[in-house]
Motif scaffolding. Structure first.
Motif, PDB file in Angstrom:
ATOM      1  N   TYR A  70      -7.907  -4.794  -6.703  1.00  0.00           N
ATOM      2  CA  TYR A  70      -8.515  -3.887  -6.013  1.00  0.00           C
ATOM      3  C   TYR A  70      -8.149  -4.001  -5.082  1.00  0.00           C
ATOM      4  O   TYR A  70      -8.546  -4.654  -4.019  1.00  0.00           O
ATOM      5  CB  TYR A  70      -9.791  -3.429  -6.541  1.00  0.00           C
ATOM      6  CG  TYR A  70     -10.397  -3.749  -8.411  1.00  0.00           C
ATOM      7  CD1 TYR A  70     -10.464  -2.795  -8.652  1.00  0.00           C
ATOM      8  CD2 TYR A  70      -9.979  -5.180  -9.018  1.00  0.00           C
ATOM      9  CE1 TYR A  70     -10.535  -2.955 -10.493  1.00  0.00           C
ATOM     10  CE2 TYR A  70     -10.495  -5.334 -10.038  1.00  0.00           C
ATOM     11  CZ  TYR A  70     -10.708  -3.955 -11.014  1.00  0.00           C
ATOM     12  OH  TYR A  70     -10.162  -3.985 -12.437  1.00  0.00           O
ATOM     13  N   PHE A  71      -8.268  -2.334  -4.256  1.00  0.00           N
ATOM     14  CA  PHE A  71      -7.963  -2.117  -3.238  1.00  0.00           C
ATOM     15  C   PHE A  71      -7.195  -2.135  -1.766  1.00  0.00           C
ATOM     16  O   PHE A  71      -6.721  -1.744  -0.792  1.00  0.00           O
ATOM     17  CB  PHE A  71      -9.859  -2.298  -2.669  1.00  0.00           C
ATOM     18  CG  PHE A  71     -10.869  -1.833  -3.378  1.00  0.00           C
ATOM     19  CD1 PHE A  71     -11.059  -0.322  -4.225  1.00  0.00           C
ATOM     20  CD2 PHE A  71     -11.571  -2.900  -4.526  1.00  0.00           C
ATOM     21  CE1 PHE A  71     -11.321  -0.317  -4.972  1.00  0.00           C
ATOM     22  CE2 PHE A  71     -13.254  -2.015  -5.068  1.00  0.00           C
ATOM     23  CZ  PHE A  71     -12.827  -0.464  -5.804  1.00  0.00           C
ATOM     24  N   GLY A 115       1.107  -1.367  -0.148  1.00  0.00           N
ATOM     25  CA  GLY A 115      -0.161  -0.023  -0.048  1.00  0.00           C
ATOM     26  C   GLY A 115       1.090   1.202  -0.237  1.00  0.00           C
ATOM     27  O   GLY A 115       2.325   1.502  -0.079  1.00  0.00           O
ATOM     28  N   PRO A 116       0.218   2.697  -0.436  1.00  0.00           N
ATOM     29  CA  PRO A 116       0.903   3.730  -0.194  1.00  0.00           C
ATOM     30  C   PRO A 116       1.401   3.497   0.779  1.00  0.00           C
ATOM     31  O   PRO A 116       2.575   4.752   0.872  1.00  0.00           O
ATOM     32  CB  PRO A 116      -0.189   4.430  -0.064  1.00  0.00           C
ATOM     33  CG  PRO A 116      -1.141   3.847  -0.520  1.00  0.00           C
ATOM     34  CD  PRO A 116      -1.174   2.638  -0.395  1.00  0.00           C
ATOM     35  N   GLY A 173      -3.375  -5.116  -4.990  1.00  0.00           N
ATOM     36  CA  GLY A 173      -4.030  -3.599  -5.478  1.00  0.00           C
ATOM     37  C   GLY A 173      -3.476  -2.620  -6.232  1.00  0.00           C
ATOM     38  O   GLY A 173      -4.907  -1.838  -6.411  1.00  0.00           O
ATOM     39  N   TYR A 174      -2.351  -2.717  -6.145  1.00  0.00           N
ATOM     40  CA  TYR A 174      -1.287  -2.003  -6.792  1.00  0.00           C
ATOM     41  C   TYR A 174      -1.929  -1.930  -8.663  1.00  0.00           C
ATOM     42  O   TYR A 174      -1.098  -1.346  -8.884  1.00  0.00           O
ATOM     43  CB  TYR A 174      -0.298  -1.711  -6.222  1.00  0.00           C
ATOM     44  CG  TYR A 174       0.548  -0.553  -5.582  1.00  0.00           C
ATOM     45  CD1 TYR A 174      -0.573  -0.529  -4.292  1.00  0.00           C
ATOM     46  CD2 TYR A 174       1.662  -0.154  -6.018  1.00  0.00           C
ATOM     47  CE1 TYR A 174      -0.420   0.569  -3.678  1.00  0.00           C
ATOM     48  CE2 TYR A 174       1.926   1.022  -5.107  1.00  0.00           C
ATOM     49  CZ  TYR A 174       1.297   1.131  -3.930  1.00  0.00           C
ATOM     50  OH  TYR A 174       1.014   2.229  -3.223  1.00  0.00           O
ATOM     51  N   SER A 175      -2.384  -3.708  -8.701  1.00  0.00           N
ATOM     52  CA  SER A 175      -2.515  -3.808 -10.055  1.00  0.00           C
ATOM     53  C   SER A 175      -4.049  -4.002 -10.605  1.00  0.00           C
ATOM     54  O   SER A 175      -4.656  -4.903 -11.173  1.00  0.00           O
ATOM     55  CB  SER A 175      -1.633  -4.897 -10.580  1.00  0.00           C
ATOM     56  OG  SER A 175      -1.638  -5.115 -11.830  1.00  0.00           O
ATOM     57  N   PRO A 176      -4.903  -2.472 -11.078  1.00  0.00           N
ATOM     58  CA  PRO A 176      -6.324  -3.137 -10.693  1.00  0.00           C
ATOM     59  C   PRO A 176      -5.921  -3.311 -12.613  1.00  0.00           C
ATOM     60  O   PRO A 176      -7.375  -3.762 -12.350  1.00  0.00           O
ATOM     61  CB  PRO A 176      -6.758  -1.548 -10.624  1.00  0.00           C
ATOM     62  CG  PRO A 176      -5.562  -0.674 -10.738  1.00  0.00           C
ATOM     63  CD  PRO A 176      -4.174  -1.491 -10.055  1.00  0.00           C
ATOM     64  N   ASP A 177      -5.356  -3.447 -13.146  1.00  0.00           N
ATOM     65  CA  ASP A 177      -5.196  -3.003 -14.721  1.00  0.00           C
ATOM     66  C   ASP A 177      -4.041  -3.736 -15.190  1.00  0.00           C
ATOM     67  O   ASP A 177      -2.935  -3.019 -15.459  1.00  0.00           O
ATOM     68  CB  ASP A 177      -5.384  -2.049 -15.570  1.00  0.00           C
ATOM     69  CG  ASP A 177      -6.647  -2.088 -17.264  1.00  0.00           C
ATOM     70  OD1 ASP A 177      -7.222  -3.378 -17.210  1.00  0.00           O
ATOM     71  OD2 ASP A 177      -5.182  -1.814 -18.076  1.00  0.00           O
ATOM     72  N   GLU A 199      -4.449  -9.067 -11.597  1.00  0.00           N
ATOM     73  CA  GLU A 199      -6.093  -7.704 -11.783  1.00  0.00           C
ATOM     74  C   GLU A 199      -6.956  -8.260 -10.583  1.00  0.00           C
ATOM     75  O   GLU A 199      -7.230  -8.956  -9.892  1.00  0.00           O
ATOM     76  CB  GLU A 199      -7.166  -7.935 -12.693  1.00  0.00           C
ATOM     77  CG  GLU A 199      -7.825  -7.167 -12.803  1.00  0.00           C
ATOM     78  CD  GLU A 199      -9.106  -7.227 -13.447  1.00  0.00           C
ATOM     79  OE1 GLU A 199      -8.300  -7.554 -14.598  1.00  0.00           O
ATOM     80  OE2 GLU A 199     -10.245  -6.719 -13.275  1.00  0.00           O
TER      81      GLU A 199
END
Ligand SMILES: [Ca+2]
Ligand SMILES: [Ca+2]
Ligand SMILES: [Ca+2]
Ligand SMILES: [Ca+2]
Ligand SMILES: [Ca+2]
Ligand SMILES: [Ca+2]
Lengths: 361, 361
Positions: free
Chosen positions: B46-47, B12-13, B52-56, B44
């Motif tokens: 999310y959140f 995460g951040p 989650g760093y790879s939503p696409d 893929e």
């Protein structure tokens, strides 16, 4: 003024393979980066030669990000109606990190009936889906624990990952073609604007711009910072006569391609698109010589194009031009020549910034 | 055997910025390309820190395509339930052209309740949406004038642009974790398979593999060509004790991250996911030493890992391993060391191909 290139393909498999198209488009992005242009932009369209080679602008821009160092990457535009906001915001946040903050996001409402039909979305929802999609992306980018309760989507609390590189979020521009209310709304929100001056009378473009700038000012946004992008088909050659001869031919290809894409407007009506019933005749009635005379295409020798850009700056102020250098299936070498001639002979004549809003009366 | 890397972020951040993550991930892709690995893959999600760093995945792979020359690019996996098939097929066709046919598409059904909730999709539709999404992409890639009349989507006739580079379409793999019927269905269709051996007993993985290979053979597909990808957390150091000490710590981070992501299974039930109610306890109960002993993680010195890969080949045959080299927030220099040590000391020991299906009894 600022100048970028817009990759708006108008080709099908019979004209050029996807492999060759993307090889050439990436090379143009690299060239524009090297020559100091402001941005590279691409569209979102489907199925038709009219932009159909670019169903996902982010995918192309991610590759362009990896091949360039300083040029800005711009969606022109993404269509929130066709992608869930969680996916769209996430994909764009990835791109913003991949390019280290060089992303500006143009959002569009779309206007081709066949695209809406394929995505199983009613055109009568286009305004509400557009507003909801843009605002959901903005909140997902800039806030945590977002709860979204809209007319089309309900989700949350969720915190989008990755967080965008730019704080609070990438630049946002609103694409609009003929809808004055969209200009005012963009101005109020403090967003930039993307326009296509070739499809309107000059006075109408000025009117839309004035609405936009007034709304920005009234909402207290800095009038100096509202970026206005304007797209122009652009073809340069050292010899002006050659440029006009070839530019005319490519322009005719582009018009034929656009005629196919908008054909469904002959059998479509939507309260969200007043006046679009006449799009087909407008495209059919477009005339290269008139467009050239009215400075709606940037075709000619470098000196001739300098003069056209000068007039455009007189009319519209210190805007950002997006040069459509491949539309009409222009051979790559000629597109690259346009970019080179523009960067070497036209751009240097417009380095001084003219304050936005200084329209000649 | 074949070996690639899988970029499965678990951050995460607070752990690492998106900018630094993607810079490092692209550098690993470039390194893997240079060292002759077979593929780079990403997920893929999310959140959550869990992916989650790879939503696409396509956005990352498009950038990786522009930074690499020969390595294959693999989605591991894209989730058709979350993206309209026209968008998904178009985006992947663009990537297939951008990388000139180096794309293999892993499709997944997803399994995190919070992701389904955000996309406003019922988990009870997961099988039907998955089947429909994969088949719609396959037809959009390989046919013209596609008319789709499914349970979730109806559109057409449309001809997708751009056409994929690969003819008739990019390789297709089906991601499955614990569902034997998915393996049989993938085999019948002639698709490849993506498995995660760490979450099942060895015998269950062998059973799923046997089902897959039998279904492939019975449907008349070449048994030699069905590619089976297996993901393993992987951490190498010259010194085996150091590798185990650090590998254990990163593994604990990954498990904590996964525990957060699957928490919603404590309050979720779906007929499409029998047994998933126990996912949380399974993750919580996972133990590094047992995993290491059962060859479910590839951690150790190069020689130790050679031995583990030898056993895996004995058990599962000539499969393709995807090395998860960043999960647990491994510092970039250590991930790069893992890739280098694997490429230099492990890969050369497995150049000979063993026919698929030669499982030891
Ligand atoms: Ca409406
Ligand atoms: Ca939170
Ligand atoms: Ca400006
Ligand atoms: Ca079901
Ligand atoms: Ca057709
Ligand atoms: Ca093989």
């Amino acid at each position: 003024m600022q100048f970028g290139i817009s990759i708006f393909p108008t080709i099908g498999p019979e004209d050029k393979s996807g492999r060759d198209h993307f090889r050439d488009a990436l090379e143009l992005a690299r060239l524009a980066d090297e020559l100091g242009l402001h941005h590279v932009k691409t569209v979102e369209h489907y199925f038709f030669r009219y932009g159909g080679y670019s169903p996902d602008p982010v995918t192309f821009l991610a590759a362009a990000a990896a091949r360039t160092r300083r040029i800005r990457l711009v969606t022109g535009a993404v269509i929130p109606a066709f992608t869930h906001p969680v996916k769209l915001a996430g994909q764009l946040a990835m791109l913003d990190n991949l390019c280290r903050g060089r992303l500006d996001v143009g959002f569009g409402r779309a206007f081709l009936p066949d695209e809406f039909a394929a995505f199983e979305i009613s055109m009568d929802d286009s305004h509400s889906r557009f507003r909801e999609g843009v605002e959901a992306c903005r909140r997902l980018w800039s806030e945590q624990d977002v709860v979204w309760e809209g007319g089309h989507h309900r989700f949350g609390p969720v915190t989008l990952l990755p967080r965008p590189f730019q704080d609070p979020h990438p630049g946002i521009l609103i694409a609009t073609s003929i809808t004055p209310e969209s200009c005012a709304a963009a101005g109020r929100a403090g967003y930039g604007l993307m326009m296509v001056p070739s499809i309107n009378k000059r006075e109408k473009t000025q009117e839309m711009l004035a609405l936009y700038r007034r709304a920005r000012a009234e909402a207290g946004h800095d009038p100096e910072t509202g970026e206005v992008h304007m797209s122009y088909n652009c073809y340069l050659a050292e010899d002006g006569a050659e440029a006009r001869r070839k530019g005319r031919a490519y322009s005719e290809v582009t018009n034929r391609v656009m005629t196919d894409a908008v054909a469904a407007w002959g059998r479509t009506g939507s309260a969200d698109y007043p006046g679009y019933e006449r799009v087909l005749e407008k495209v059919r009635g477009s005339d290269f010589d008139r467009s050239l005379g009215e400075n709606k295409v940037l075709v000619g020798s470098p000196d001739e194009v300098v003069e056209k850009v000068r007039v455009i700056r007189e009319w519209f102020g210190d805007v950002t031009l997006s040069l459509q250098v491949i539309s009409g299936n222009v051979p790559h070498e000629e597109s690259a020549r346009t970019v080179r001639l523009f960067a070497e002979h036209v751009m240097p004549r417009f380095t001084e910034s003219v304050p936005a809003g200084t329209l000649s009366a």
